[in-house]
Design a protein around this motif. Structure first.
Motif, mmCIF file in Angstrom:
data_model
loop_
_atom_site.group_PDB
_atom_site.id
_atom_site.type_symbol
_atom_site.label_atom_id
_atom_site.label_comp_id
_atom_site.label_asym_id
_atom_site.label_seq_id
_atom_site.Cartn_x
_atom_site.Cartn_y
_atom_site.Cartn_z
ATOM 1 N N ARG A 47 17.841 -37.552 34.829
ATOM 2 C CA ARG A 47 18.704 -36.755 33.954
ATOM 3 C C ARG A 47 18.499 -37.187 32.510
ATOM 4 N NH1 ARG A 47 23.585 -34.530 36.898
ATOM 5 N NH2 ARG A 47 24.499 -34.552 34.837
ATOM 6 N N ALA A 48 18.552 -36.191 31.639
ATOM 7 C CA ALA A 48 18.434 -36.428 30.201
ATOM 8 C C ALA A 48 19.809 -36.250 29.582
ATOM 9 C CB ALA A 48 17.448 -35.428 29.599
ATOM 10 N N TYR A 49 20.098 -37.042 28.559
ATOM 11 C CA TYR A 49 21.365 -36.936 27.833
ATOM 12 C C TYR A 49 21.063 -36.546 26.398
ATOM 13 C CZ TYR A 49 23.766 -38.777 31.828
ATOM 14 O OH TYR A 49 24.284 -38.925 33.092
ATOM 15 N N ILE A 50 21.631 -35.404 25.982
ATOM 16 C CA ILE A 50 21.386 -34.837 24.656
ATOM 17 C C ILE A 50 22.674 -34.895 23.846
ATOM 18 C CG2 ILE A 50 20.750 -32.748 23.381
ATOM 19 C CD1 ILE A 50 19.156 -31.902 25.906
ATOM 20 N N ARG A 51 22.582 -35.441 22.620
ATOM 21 C CA ARG A 51 23.716 -35.439 21.681
ATOM 22 C C ARG A 51 23.585 -34.192 20.816
ATOM 23 N NH1 ARG A 51 24.284 -40.708 18.567
ATOM 24 N NH2 ARG A 51 25.133 -41.325 20.582
ATOM 25 N N PRO A 52 24.487 -33.229 20.958
ATOM 26 C CA PRO A 52 24.370 -31.962 20.213
ATOM 27 C C PRO A 52 24.392 -32.173 18.697
ATOM 28 C CG PRO A 52 26.026 -31.784 21.951
ATOM 29 C CD PRO A 52 25.649 -33.236 21.843
ATOM 30 N N THR A 53 23.577 -31.392 17.988
ATOM 31 C CA THR A 53 23.563 -31.485 16.523
ATOM 32 C C THR A 53 24.882 -30.994 15.948
ATOM 33 O OG1 THR A 53 22.466 -29.336 16.425
ATOM 34 C CG2 THR A 53 21.065 -31.264 16.259
ATOM 35 N N ALA A 54 25.585 -30.124 16.654
ATOM 36 C CA ALA A 54 26.870 -29.607 16.190
ATOM 37 C C ALA A 54 28.011 -30.597 16.430
ATOM 38 C CB ALA A 54 27.184 -28.291 16.893
ATOM 39 N N GLY A 55 27.715 -31.709 17.077
ATOM 40 C CA GLY A 55 28.730 -32.714 17.373
ATOM 41 C C GLY A 55 29.278 -32.550 18.779
ATOM 42 N N GLY A 56 30.130 -33.475 19.149
ATOM 43 C CA GLY A 56 30.712 -33.442 20.477
ATOM 44 C C GLY A 56 30.079 -34.459 21.403
ATOM 45 N N ARG A 57 30.405 -34.328 22.672
ATOM 46 C CA ARG A 57 29.931 -35.284 23.672
ATOM 47 C C ARG A 57 28.484 -35.016 24.056
ATOM 48 N NH1 ARG A 57 34.189 -35.757 28.426
ATOM 49 N NH2 ARG A 57 32.686 -37.361 28.956
#
Length: 72
Positions: A47-57
């Motif tokens: 699994r990959a974990y992506i930090r959104p550029t718009a913010g959030g979890r």
């Protein structure tokens, strides 16, 4: 879930898109995790974990759903 199987990956820190959700952000981690199945025997997945550029979890997605956005 195992959750301790962090992997080195060439896209960590780069801007990517999750093709399943359309989320764009930085790839923060690739992890091997054991997921439960209906048979009771866990299945190991990456699994990959992506930090959104718009913010959030950070969002988890299958590693196969990650595509690079270009130079970051």
């Amino acid at each position: 879930m195992k959750g301790d199987g962090h992997e080195a990956h060439p896209l960590i820190g780069c801007l990517v898109r999750d093709i399943a959700s359309g989320t764009e952000g930085r790839l923060m981690a690739v992890v091997q995790e054991d997921l439960p199945t209906h048979t009771g025997t866990p299945r190991t997945t990456r699994r990959a974990y992506i930090r959104p550029t718009a913010g959030g979890r950070e969002i988890p997605t299958a590693l196969a759903n990650v595509e690079p956005l270009g130079a970051s």
